[in-house]
Design an enzyme around this catalytic site. Structure first.
Site, PDB file in Angstrom:
ATOM      1  N   HIS A   7       0.830  -1.206   0.000  1.00  0.00           N
ATOM      2  CA  HIS A   7       0.000   0.000   0.000  1.00  0.00           C
ATOM      3  C   HIS A   7       0.856   1.244   0.000  1.00  0.00           C
ATOM      4  CE1 HIS A   7       0.552  -0.767   4.394  1.00  0.00           C
ATOM      5  NE2 HIS A   7       0.599   0.541   4.500  1.00  0.00           N
ATOM      6  N   HIS A  79       4.000   7.093   3.870  1.00  0.00           N
ATOM      7  CA  HIS A  79       4.919   5.961   3.700  1.00  0.00           C
ATOM      8  C   HIS A  79       4.427   5.049   2.588  1.00  0.00           C
ATOM      9  CE1 HIS A  79       2.049   4.169   6.706  1.00  0.00           C
ATOM     10  NE2 HIS A  79       2.236   3.080   6.004  1.00  0.00           N
ATOM     11  N   GLU A 130       7.690   1.031   5.018  1.00  0.00           N
ATOM     12  CA  GLU A 130       7.174  -0.013   5.903  1.00  0.00           C
ATOM     13  C   GLU A 130       7.400  -1.337   5.206  1.00  0.00           C
ATOM     14  OE1 GLU A 130       2.898   0.173   6.412  1.00  0.00           O
ATOM     15  OE2 GLU A 130       2.958  -1.081   8.213  1.00  0.00           O
TER      16      GLU A 130
END
Ligand code: CO
Length: 134
Positions: A7, A79, A130
């Protein structure tokens, strides 16, 4: 080592407005807002055929995205999340390469109930990364 883009997370000052923008103007499928108190955010998930966008809004005191929104009042990409097969092996490889893993370096259970780690943006082209064990 990294696999799929899981994502892209975008911090937004107005979650309803951002969800409407993605639903109506961009014609995407969006979820209802989901509170994630353990992570200090409320999230709207935008489903795309090949990945997801997560619209993040601060929830409660000390939200980890509050400072970001103060610096970026119009919102912005917070992020990006890449999938890895083995997060501990990935961490060890990254640390051996000199990259900084945020926090104590131990994987935490992330917003999708899977182990995650964050990498220092200064080590990765100014982007907070991440890693999520898929
Ligand atoms: Co994320």
């Amino acid at each position: 080592m990294i696999g799929k883009l899981n994502h892209v997370a975008i911090a937004v000052p107005d979650l309803r407005a951002a969800a409407a923008l993605y639903a109506n103007t961009l014609g995407a499928t969006v979820s209802e807002p989901v509170d994630q108190p353990a992570h200090g955010v409320t999230v709207v998930f935008v489903d795309l055929p090949n990945t997801k966008i997560e619209l993040l809004h601060p929830l409660g005191e000390g939200s980890p995205i509050a400072g970001f929104l103060e610096r970026n009042p119009a919102g912005g990409i917070h992020h990006i999340c890449y999938e890895v097969d083995d997060i501990v092996a990935a961490r060890d490889h990254l640390k051996a390469s000199g990259a900084r893993v945020l926090g104590d370096g131990e994987p935490k259970i992330g917003a999708h109930d899977k182990p995650v780690l964050f990498l220092h943006p200064k080590d990765f082209c100014g982007t907070l990364i991440e890693l999520e064990q898929a």
